[in-house]
Design an enzyme around this catalytic site. Structure first.
Site, PDB file in Angstrom:
ATOM      1  N   ASP A 144      40.858   0.935  24.867  1.00  0.00           N
ATOM      2  CA  ASP A 144      41.454  -0.226  24.197  1.00  0.00           C
ATOM      3  C   ASP A 144      40.957  -1.477  24.906  1.00  0.00           C
ATOM      4  O   ASP A 144      41.280  -1.699  26.082  1.00  0.00           O
ATOM      5  CB  ASP A 144      42.978  -0.119  24.278  1.00  0.00           C
ATOM      6  CG  ASP A 144      43.684  -1.295  23.607  1.00  0.00           C
ATOM      7  OD1 ASP A 144      42.992  -2.140  23.008  1.00  0.00           O
ATOM      8  OD2 ASP A 144      44.921  -1.353  23.696  1.00  0.00           O
ATOM      9  N   THR A 243      50.277   6.771  22.752  1.00  0.00           N
ATOM     10  CA  THR A 243      49.756   6.778  21.381  1.00  0.00           C
ATOM     11  C   THR A 243      48.963   5.508  21.132  1.00  0.00           C
ATOM     12  O   THR A 243      49.118   4.510  21.846  1.00  0.00           O
ATOM     13  CB  THR A 243      50.893   6.864  20.352  1.00  0.00           C
ATOM     14  OG1 THR A 243      51.759   5.738  20.514  1.00  0.00           O
ATOM     15  CG2 THR A 243      51.687   8.147  20.513  1.00  0.00           C
ATOM     16  N   HIS A 337      55.631  45.369  -3.013  1.00  0.00           N
ATOM     17  CA  HIS A 337      54.241  45.771  -2.842  1.00  0.00           C
ATOM     18  C   HIS A 337      54.176  47.215  -2.347  1.00  0.00           C
ATOM     19  O   HIS A 337      54.502  47.501  -1.185  1.00  0.00           O
ATOM     20  CB  HIS A 337      53.566  44.834  -1.832  1.00  0.00           C
ATOM     21  CG  HIS A 337      52.085  44.947  -1.785  1.00  0.00           C
ATOM     22  ND1 HIS A 337      51.289  44.062  -1.093  1.00  0.00           N
ATOM     23  CD2 HIS A 337      51.216  45.846  -2.331  1.00  0.00           C
ATOM     24  CE1 HIS A 337      50.024  44.399  -1.213  1.00  0.00           C
ATOM     25  NE2 HIS A 337      49.961  45.487  -1.963  1.00  0.00           N
ATOM     26  N   HIS A 343      56.527  47.325   1.155  1.00  0.00           N
ATOM     27  CA  HIS A 343      57.170  46.150   1.731  1.00  0.00           C
ATOM     28  C   HIS A 343      57.364  45.112   0.629  1.00  0.00           C
ATOM     29  O   HIS A 343      56.940  45.311  -0.509  1.00  0.00           O
ATOM     30  CB  HIS A 343      56.323  45.567   2.876  1.00  0.00           C
ATOM     31  CG  HIS A 343      54.979  45.068   2.425  1.00  0.00           C
ATOM     32  ND1 HIS A 343      53.867  45.890   2.301  1.00  0.00           N
ATOM     33  CD2 HIS A 343      54.564  43.827   2.028  1.00  0.00           C
ATOM     34  CE1 HIS A 343      52.838  45.185   1.877  1.00  0.00           C
ATOM     35  NE2 HIS A 343      53.227  43.935   1.704  1.00  0.00           N
ATOM     36  N   ASP A 345      56.892  40.905  -0.251  1.00  0.00           N
ATOM     37  CA  ASP A 345      56.218  39.679   0.165  1.00  0.00           C
ATOM     38  C   ASP A 345      57.036  38.480  -0.293  1.00  0.00           C
ATOM     39  O   ASP A 345      57.321  38.322  -1.485  1.00  0.00           O
ATOM     40  CB  ASP A 345      54.813  39.603  -0.436  1.00  0.00           C
ATOM     41  CG  ASP A 345      53.893  40.673   0.142  1.00  0.00           C
ATOM     42  OD1 ASP A 345      53.813  40.762   1.373  1.00  0.00           O
ATOM     43  OD2 ASP A 345      53.282  41.415  -0.649  1.00  0.00           O
ATOM     44  N   LYS A 488      84.944   7.955  20.522  1.00  0.00           N
ATOM     45  CA  LYS A 488      85.044   9.333  20.038  1.00  0.00           C
ATOM     46  C   LYS A 488      86.500   9.755  20.171  1.00  0.00           C
ATOM     47  O   LYS A 488      87.026   9.882  21.276  1.00  0.00           O
ATOM     48  CB  LYS A 488      84.134  10.273  20.835  1.00  0.00           C
ATOM     49  CG  LYS A 488      84.061  11.661  20.203  1.00  0.00           C
ATOM     50  CD  LYS A 488      83.082  12.549  20.909  1.00  0.00           C
ATOM     51  CE  LYS A 488      82.893  13.834  20.105  1.00  0.00           C
ATOM     52  NZ  LYS A 488      84.155  14.472  19.711  1.00  0.00           N
TER      53      LYS A 488
END
Length: 778
Positions: A144, A243, A337, A343, A345, A488
């Protein structure tokens, strides 16, 4: 994309509600939110590759950027709010002292949503995450070049040329980007063989070398005093926790400038920062100068194609890259299947493919029994209607039937957890009933869990809204953004809904508890206009006017009119209203916290037992101190720009307690007094069942012991309800049905997950076992 009013639109196959499109976000140029969204949609083809796989930190100006005389309010946002669309990918990133749930943008609709919430700046790290959300090593390096006072873009260009030569000497090709702010960024592609610490150190060496070669022009130190008339070569952007503004992102400056990749030839001309309209014009004439550095998004069907011969199988094998289905509804299919091993899917549409799991033991039909779910390759959307025979010798050879299919909605989609409600066909395997399943990753494996129904919804004419929940946190989590602080209260959550005929009170789980607090309902009916829904808390005050949960328990669950009337004078209660969800029959859930609080104050609740406590206007530290002085539980911090997300636990509301508290499910007891118990055995529900977390032997009043003993004995059973109770605990234990929920305070957790020094606070009649989860492991 001209829009004159709020509306729901379809963008890239996703439904998105766009509000306040005419709001001006850049007053100096009159640029509106609609124009910002339009820019993001147009720039998406070149911007998305630079966002691909990277967690996104957003910098938001919800009221616009302002002007040089009156800058707008701005805040960074790392966690993706629960209010964000479920189709945005979420990844959990563990930092040194905390974790964040970030979005990863992958579609035009993702960018449009960012514009909708005024996330003008999108910042990303130099590393990406894989398909499972694990952090990868950095794939690019960035410098930068930031001009200090007395220096400008011309000086940054001079440094850029010098840096380019230095980078070329070590085999790195740099691409310049005018940052949209003051200076330049230089990006280089790296092979991912080094970690962030190495790259950050390497970048620092480059900065120091440039400073040594050009001492009158370059500075590598962050000290502001050294930057006059020079260009800072900021190498720290390569730190794993840092970042950088994403290429093609807008900037939150007075004018809508953009971080734009440039050619080296451009740097030697009349260089200046460009605005978004100029960027779109450039892209019509030429491509992205930085395209070679952007990782190519993998074709999600590559694995699927590699396992199939299109000329030998009747399965669909499309040659084109997948695209999101142009529909407002997402599809699912469950196929039976009959392959080498039978099984099922389980497939859910997402981002243009069917994300798939194999279920060796089928679809679970019992919430207490989870089934293994094995992730498999993504399938094309066309597979949702496939049934027939896969020939012998081909991958997955065998017969395929559609067990059920239809549409689904996802309430959660993360890399380690998916929660989806399936709406199948009337004659399908789900029986024509909506079913909610959770897919949960546990280590290398996944489990599929059939969710229990929490409760049936109250009648629609009452307008019940399931309460928004707060996330347990500490003061360190209340940093960025504008917050309001509320006390609270040590009571039970309650929603009051008032219609033309009556006022009703609902517990957090949706149970009608009006009969237990008729004086509150009567006061609400007399003082609140019909078409109103309020969120708040019912408390019982002791002699010192301090909320007492123990005292309140005497009112909880009592519904017989004679008993209730006897208790009204003995244990009076107060309703503390803190949010307005519906006013004049109009939902306020999409309004900000500040807007809802103003509307709540305008109700002017005048009844003695209906009170609107003022939010605390000082600092968090002052709020915590005030809470301690008042002997309350703690503080709830609420984002002032947050909307009300019904039924969700949101990071926009953070509860900060003075002591650890935990809801627990009672599964048994150990003998003590002849007609009572010595200690309770408690647990927390998990994917495999009720997990044992320890014993509670203190904190009970005589009244509580008697009440608990009667309840537990009625539910007595032979087998333990826990999945993992220790042998020494089970020796003389007496088991009971896990239906009673209580609350304990405790000193901490052992390494094996057992509560330390737990003390009983009372029964939580407002909660069911399915409402219990781990509050904190600290």
């Amino acid at each position: 994309m001209a829009m004159s009013s709020a509306q729901t639109v379809t963008i890239d196959g996703r439904l998105l509600r766009l509000t306040h499109p005419d709001k001006v976000l850049y007053p100096a140029t009159g640029t509106t939110k609609a124009e910002v969204i339009d820019y993001l949609v147009q720039v998406a083809p070149v911007m998305l590759p630079h966002l691909s796989g990277r967690p996104v930190t957003r910098k938001r100006w919800v009221n616009g950027v302002g002007t040089s005389d009156a800058p707008g309010d701005v805040f960074f946002e790392k966690n993706l709010p629960d209010s964000a669309p479920s189709w945005i990918r979420r990844v959990t990133v563990q930092h040194r002292s905390h974790r964040n749930v970030y979005p990863v943008f992958a579609s035009v609709a993702d960018l449009a949503w960012a514009g909708q919430v005024a996330a003008l700046e999108l910042h990303v790290p130099q590393w990406r995450v894989d398909d499972l959300g694990e952090s990868l090593r950095p794939d690019r390096l960035v410098l930068d070049l930031d001009p200090g006072p007395g220096a400008g873009l011309a000086e940054a260009v001079e440094v850029a040329h010098a840096a380019r030569e230095l980078l070329a000497d070590v085999g790195l090709e740099a691409v310049p980007v005018t940052s949209g702010s003051k200076g330049l960024h230089l990006y280089c592609s790296v092979d991912g063989s080094r970690d962030a610490e190495y790259l950050s150190s390497f970048a620092k060496q480059l900065a120091v070398a440039l400073e040594e070669a050009h001492p009158d022009l370059v500075v590598s130190s962050m000290a502001k005093a050294k930057r006059g008339g020079k260009v800072l070569v900021d190498w720290s952007q390569n730190n794993g926790n840092k970042t950088t503004i994403c290429p093609y992102s807008l900037r939150g400056r007075e004018h809508p400038t953009v971080a734009v990749p440039r050619s080296w030839d451009e740097l030697d001309g009349d260089l200046r920062q460009l605005e978004y309209g100029e960027v779109l014009e450039r892209l019509r004439d030429s491509g992205d100068p930085m395209a070679g550095l952007a990782p190519q998004t993998p074709d999600r069907l590559d694995t699927y194609r590699s396992m199939r011969d299109a000329s030998a199988t009747p399965e669909p094998v499309p040659s084109e890259r997948p695209r999101p289905h142009e529909s407002d509804e997402l599809r699912f299919v469950i196929q039976e299947h009959a392959a080498r091993r039978r099984h099922w899917d389980f497939r859910l549409e997402r981002d243009g493919v069917l994300v798939s799991w194999a279920l060796p033991k089928g679809v679970p039909d019992d919430p207490s029994r989870n089934h293994l779910a094995v992730p498999t390759e993504d399938h094309p959307l066309e597979y949702a209607s496939f049934h027939g025979d896969i020939p012998k010798g081909q991958y997955g050879a065998g017969h395929v039937d559609i067990w059920d299919s239809g549409t689904y909605t996802a309430s959660k989609w993360r890399d380690d957890e998916v929660i989806a409600t399936l709406h199948g066909s009337d004659n399908g395997g789900l029986g024509g009933v909506a079913r909610t399943f959770a897919l949960i990753r546990t280590g290398e494996n996944w489990l599929i869990h059939l969710m229990k129904d929490q409760c049936s919804d109250p009648p629609a004419d009452i307008g019940f809204v399931r309460p928004m929940l707060a996330t347990l946190a500490d003061a360190r989590d209340v940093r960025e953004g504008r917050w309001a602080f509320e006390m609270k209260w040590d009571g039970v959550r309650a929603v009051i809904a008032v219609d033309e005929e009556r006022a009703r009170i609902f517990s957090r789980a949706g149970r009608d508890v009006t009969a237990s607090y008729p004086e509150v309902a009567e006061a609400a009916r007399e003082s609140i206009a019909p078409g109103t829904v309020i969120d708040g808390e019912i408390v019982a005050l002791d002699a010192q006017a301090i909320p007492s949960f123990g005292l309140l328990q005497r009112r909880m669950g009592v519904e017989k009119a004679r008993e209730v009337q006897a208790l009204i004078d003995e244990v009076p209660v107060t309703y503390l209203a803190f949010d307005l969800l519906v006013g004049d029959g109009r939902s306020l859930q999409d309004s900000t916290y500040d807007e809802r609080r103003r509307a709540l104050r305008d109700l002017d609740l005048g009844a003695e037992i209906l009170v609107t406590p003022e939010a605390f206007t000082g600092s968090l530290e002052d709020a915590i101190a005030a809470s301690r002085r008042s002997k309350l539980e703690g503080v709830v911090a609420k984002r002032r720009d947050s909307r009300y997300v019904a039924g969700e636990r949101s990071p926009a509301w953070l509860k900060i307690k003075h002591q650890h508290a935990q809801s627990v499910v009672v599964g048994g007891w150990r003998p003590g007094a002849p007609k009572g118990f010595g200690s309770l055995l408690v647990g927390i529900p998990g994917p495999d069942g009720l997990r044992y977390i320890g014993r509670v032997g203190t904190g009970f009043s005589d009244r509580q012991r008697a009440e608990l003993s009667a309840i537990l004995r009625r539910g007595r059973r032979v087998t333990p309800p826990f999945v993992d109770v220790p042998a020494d605990v089970a020796t003389d234990a007496i088991w009971t049905s896990p239906s009673v929920v209580g609350e304990v305070v405790y000193a901490g957790w052992t390494g094996s997950g057992i509560l330390r020094h737990a003390v009983w606070r009372g029964i939580r009649k407002d909660l069911g076992p399915d409402d219990v989860h781990i509050e904190s492991k600290e």
